[in-house]
Design a protein around this motif. Structure first.
Motif, PDB file in Angstrom:
ATOM      1  N   ARG A 175       0.826  -1.209   0.000  1.00  0.00           N
ATOM      2  CA  ARG A 175       0.000   0.000   0.000  1.00  0.00           C
ATOM      3  C   ARG A 175       0.857   1.254   0.000  1.00  0.00           C
ATOM      4  O   ARG A 175       0.543   2.233  -0.688  1.00  0.00           O
ATOM      5  CB  ARG A 175      -0.944  -0.015   1.207  1.00  0.00           C
ATOM      6  N   ARG A 176       1.940   1.242   0.763  1.00  0.00           N
ATOM      7  CA  ARG A 176       2.822   2.412   0.809  1.00  0.00           C
ATOM      8  C   ARG A 176       3.472   2.648  -0.553  1.00  0.00           C
ATOM      9  O   ARG A 176       3.580   3.797  -1.011  1.00  0.00           O
ATOM     10  CB  ARG A 176       3.882   2.233   1.894  1.00  0.00           C
ATOM     11  N   LEU A 177       3.898   1.568  -1.223  1.00  0.00           N
ATOM     12  CA  LEU A 177       4.475   1.721  -2.560  1.00  0.00           C
ATOM     13  C   LEU A 177       3.448   2.281  -3.531  1.00  0.00           C
ATOM     14  O   LEU A 177       3.776   3.109  -4.398  1.00  0.00           O
ATOM     15  CB  LEU A 177       5.002   0.377  -3.074  1.00  0.00           C
ATOM     16  N   GLY A 178       2.197   1.849  -3.398  1.00  0.00           N
ATOM     17  CA  GLY A 178       1.150   2.387  -4.252  1.00  0.00           C
ATOM     18  C   GLY A 178       0.963   3.876  -4.037  1.00  0.00           C
ATOM     19  O   GLY A 178       0.778   4.636  -4.997  1.00  0.00           O
ATOM     20  N   LEU A 179       1.025   4.319  -2.772  1.00  0.00           N
ATOM     21  CA  LEU A 179       0.891   5.737  -2.463  1.00  0.00           C
ATOM     22  C   LEU A 179       2.071   6.526  -3.015  1.00  0.00           C
ATOM     23  O   LEU A 179       1.896   7.604  -3.606  1.00  0.00           O
ATOM     24  CB  LEU A 179       0.777   5.929  -0.950  1.00  0.00           C
ATOM     25  N   ILE A 180       3.277   5.997  -2.841  1.00  0.00           N
ATOM     26  CA  ILE A 180       4.469   6.679  -3.351  1.00  0.00           C
ATOM     27  C   ILE A 180       4.381   6.838  -4.867  1.00  0.00           C
ATOM     28  O   ILE A 180       4.679   7.906  -5.420  1.00  0.00           O
ATOM     29  CB  ILE A 180       5.746   5.906  -2.958  1.00  0.00           C
ATOM     30  N   ARG A 181       3.970   5.773  -5.549  1.00  0.00           N
ATOM     31  CA  ARG A 181       3.845   5.827  -7.008  1.00  0.00           C
ATOM     32  C   ARG A 181       2.808   6.864  -7.416  1.00  0.00           C
ATOM     33  O   ARG A 181       2.994   7.614  -8.377  1.00  0.00           O
ATOM     34  CB  ARG A 181       3.454   4.463  -7.567  1.00  0.00           C
ATOM     35  N   ALA A 182       1.701   6.907  -6.692  1.00  0.00           N
ATOM     36  CA  ALA A 182       0.644   7.858  -7.025  1.00  0.00           C
ATOM     37  C   ALA A 182       1.110   9.295  -6.813  1.00  0.00           C
ATOM     38  O   ALA A 182       0.849  10.169  -7.641  1.00  0.00           O
ATOM     39  CB  ALA A 182      -0.597   7.569  -6.184  1.00  0.00           C
ATOM     40  N   LEU A 183       1.802   9.545  -5.708  1.00  0.00           N
ATOM     41  CA  LEU A 183       2.312  10.890  -5.439  1.00  0.00           C
ATOM     42  C   LEU A 183       3.347  11.298  -6.475  1.00  0.00           C
ATOM     43  O   LEU A 183       3.360  12.440  -6.947  1.00  0.00           O
ATOM     44  CB  LEU A 183       2.910  10.955  -4.031  1.00  0.00           C
ATOM     45  N   SER A 184       4.203  10.360  -6.841  1.00  0.00           N
ATOM     46  CA  SER A 184       5.200  10.637  -7.877  1.00  0.00           C
ATOM     47  C   SER A 184       4.513  10.919  -9.213  1.00  0.00           C
ATOM     48  O   SER A 184       4.900  11.835  -9.944  1.00  0.00           O
ATOM     49  CB  SER A 184       6.149   9.441  -8.012  1.00  0.00           C
ATOM     50  N   GLY A 185       3.468  10.141  -9.509  1.00  0.00           N
ATOM     51  CA  GLY A 185       2.730  10.357 -10.744  1.00  0.00           C
ATOM     52  C   GLY A 185       2.019  11.696 -10.780  1.00  0.00           C
ATOM     53  O   GLY A 185       1.746  12.231 -11.859  1.00  0.00           O
ATOM     54  N   ALA A 186       1.713  12.244  -9.590  1.00  0.00           N
ATOM     55  CA  ALA A 186       1.075  13.555  -9.505  1.00  0.00           C
ATOM     56  C   ALA A 186       2.093  14.687  -9.620  1.00  0.00           C
ATOM     57  O   ALA A 186       1.718  15.861  -9.557  1.00  0.00           O
ATOM     58  CB  ALA A 186       0.312  13.679  -8.190  1.00  0.00           C
ATOM     59  N   GLY A 187       3.366  14.330  -9.793  1.00  0.00           N
ATOM     60  CA  GLY A 187       4.401  15.335 -10.012  1.00  0.00           C
ATOM     61  C   GLY A 187       5.188  15.737  -8.792  1.00  0.00           C
ATOM     62  O   GLY A 187       6.000  16.672  -8.858  1.00  0.00           O
TER      63      GLY A 187
END
Length: 214
Positions: free
Chosen positions: A45-57
């Motif tokens: 779940r944490r990796l998913g959040l990190i990826r999402a935040l990174s994808g948001a710029g």
């Protein structure tokens, strides 16, 4: 699960997982040996959040700031969300004693709370200064229309906010702001287009009727 399985199940490349561990973005696993560790669903779940935040710029330092807020307990909920949203662009440096007279006047007109520490207040102040520089005004009629409709959108979004955990709430707030604001902008412009097209059609029909009567 081992780190290789964590990589496979999360869809994050193994070198990237190790990088997130080194940077402290991903919490360490449970040690199983001198060189090994066990990971679980929380890590996925944490990796998913990190990826999402990174994808948001968001950059690594700003992602780290958001993740720290998830674990923070020293701030009220209001301030926690404000600090998390501040990690999104546009970025402004706000002095502790800064005041925003234009934004304050607008918020008082709308009957909303004025909290200068909340970064969106500085964003509003900059936007209002931009209007002034362009020779434009924000009439009370326009402001009331904006305020009423945007508040209705905000109420719907707050109603949908998850409450199971701080992590889910911050994820919703940050990613929702980053990913849905472009949708709102596009829908507004498309509504303009639709209304203009309808008006043009009405004018054309009116002209045709006048021609037929003549």
């Amino acid at each position: 699960m081992k780190i290789s399985e964590l990589s496979a199940r999360s869809g994050v490349a193994l070198p990237t997982v190790k990088y997130y561990l080194r940077e402290g973005l991903l919490m360490p696993g449970e040690p199983t040996s001198a060189t090994g560790a066990r990971y679980d669903g929380d890590h996925i779940r944490r990796l998913g959040l990190i990826r999402a935040l990174s994808g948001a710029g968001l950059t690594i330092p700003r992602i780290r700031a958001v993740l720290r807020l998830i674990e923070a307990t020293e701030y009220p909920e209001f301030e926690t969300f404000g600090r998390a949203i501040a990690q999104l662009p546009p970025y402004v440096d706000v002095a502790p004693d800064a005041e925003f007279p234009r934004a304050k006047k607008v918020l008082e007109f709308l009957g909303q709370v004025y909290e200068p520490r909340y970064v969106a207040v500085a964003h509003l102040e900059q936007a209002l200064i931009g209007l002034e520089d362009a020779g434009l005004t924000l009439s009370e009629t326009r402001l009331r229309a904006y305020g009423d409709h945007i508040r209705a959108i905000a109420e719907a979004e707050i109603e949908l906010m998850p409450t199971a955990s701080t992590e889910e709430a911050i994820r919703y707030a940050v990613l929702g702001t980053a990913m849905y604001e472009p949708v709102l902008t596009a829908l507004r412009r498309l509504a303009h287009q639709d209304l203009a097209a309808a008006k043009h059609s009405d004018n054309a029909e009116c002209g045709q009727t006048l021609n037929e009567e003549n």
